[in-house]
Design a protein around this motif. Structure first.
Motif: not given
Length: 380
Positions: A270-276
């Motif tokens: 999820r963090r790879r997809e969303e970044g941030g």
């Protein structure tokens, strides 16, 4: 082995652990590490290392920073400074993560645990004050950071750790309900503790957070078991090296991002997809295209240890540096880890290290050097 967690011109006196007198009474040879006097060994690093691999060793890691974070919007706030998935962390679960600077360099590596009303965080002792300062500056005012300075931290590690600990432990759940990267509230000999099934040796084991004024009671109880001996900092270092685990300030620093550090697993889908998260552009770019350099394991030819700082060569071209190294008692040979360019990072690649002006042949090797023996969830 010395390292100071303090900065500035004014000299700061080396601090003592709650168990300082206990270590000295048991014959611990004390050295300065991370701003504290800590036992580097008792009967010898080799013997202590092998004892832990075969039985159970008790390590005092009370120099680590124990933090408790709470407040409205905590998960979102932490995900703005860490690349880990905090939102999916359920009560009793743990996760390895990284504190990053704006360029994606690693300020520290750390462990997160979900407690009923907040997040319990364990950070490295050498940089805990810097971490606290960074978090106070980066997190919103609604987030409270409590530094649990009155708590001590023990690590009971080895294949017989469970047997020794179970004899003295009661809790809402049986101890064997804990699997790797889970924790919960327990009592050890009547002492309240937070126990997690975790550690930094590659072995099955537990980390035990207790009030500092109760830690000697717990240490005496555990070391009264035939499987358990106190183990020093020297064996902790050789055990984590065999397990392929990086040490902050040596194998990781502000110039290294998680992909270069071979820590891509710490960034969830999820963090790879969303970044941030800080440095997301650099880190996600390295995930997609490969990083220019990578942390690798090294098997050393011969018996001469290759230590931190040794330069690495391909022929006459200097290509990298060793960040940790020494003799591996369970392997029976010297090993190391360090950084090499991506095109030299494949296992089996032959390179050389420079030791005292001489070249020592070595081979890039997969890590861990000794298989991990964590007790994981069945089917997980």
């Amino acid at each position: 082995m010395t390292e100071s967690e303090f900065t500035g011109e004014e000299a700061v006196e080396t601090a003592t652990l709650p168990l300082d007198a206990w270590h000295r009474a048991k014959g611990g040879r004390m050295v300065e590490f991370a701003g504290y006097w800590m036992p580097i060994q008792y009967e010898g690093i080799m013997a202590e290392h092998l004892w832990t691999r075969e039985n159970a060793g008790l390590f005092d890691v009370s120099h680590m920073g124990q933090l408790y974070l709470s407040g409205e919007g905590l998960d979102e706030a932490l995900e703005a400074v860490l690349p880990g998935d905090v939102k999916s962390l359920t009560v009793g679960r743990m996760r390895y993560s990284l504190l990053l600077n704006e360029e994606g360099g690693i300020l520290d590596d750390l462990m997160l645990s979900r407690w009923p009303e907040g997040i319990y965080m364990v950070v490295n002792g050498a940089v805990k004050w810097e971490d606290i300062g960074h978090l106070r500056e980066a997190l919103p005012d609604a987030i409270t950071i409590n530094h649990l300075e009155e708590r001590a931290l023990l690590a009971l590690q080895g294949p017989k750790a469970f047997d020794a600990l179970k004899r003295h432990t009661t809790g809402q759940w049986p101890l064997d309900a804990l699997v790797f990267m889970m924790g919960g509230p327990y009592q050890i000999g009547g002492v309240d503790a937070w126990i997690s099934r975790s550690g930094y040796t590659g072995e099955d084991g537990f980390e035990i957070s207790v009030d500092a004024d109760k830690v000697q009671q717990v240490a005496d109880l555990l070391c009264g078991e035939p499987e358990v001996k106190p183990i020093g900092l020297g064996a902790r270092d050789s055990l984590r090296l065999e397990a392929g685990l990086p040490l902050y300030g040596h194998d990781l620093d502000e110039e290294i991002d998680p992909i270069e550090g071979d820590l891509a697993f710490a960034i969830s889908k999820r963090r790879r997809e969303e970044g941030g998260f800080p440095g997301a552009a650099r880190i996600l770019g390295h995930l997609a295209d490969g990083s220019p350099r990578k942390r690798v394991g090294l098997l050393i030819d011969g018996k001469l240890p290759v230590r931190e700082g040794a330069k690495l060569f391909d022929g006459e071209e200097e290509i990298g540096v060793v960040t940790s190294g020494g003799f591996a008692p369970s392997v029976g040979a010297p090993i190391a880890m360090g950084y090499v360019p991506r095109d030299h990072a494949a296992p089996g690649t032959a390179i050389a290290a420079e030791v005292r002006g001489k070249r020592v042949s070595c081979t890039v090797a997969p890590m861990p050097f000794v298989p991990h023996r964590y007790i994981r969830k069945q089917g997980g």
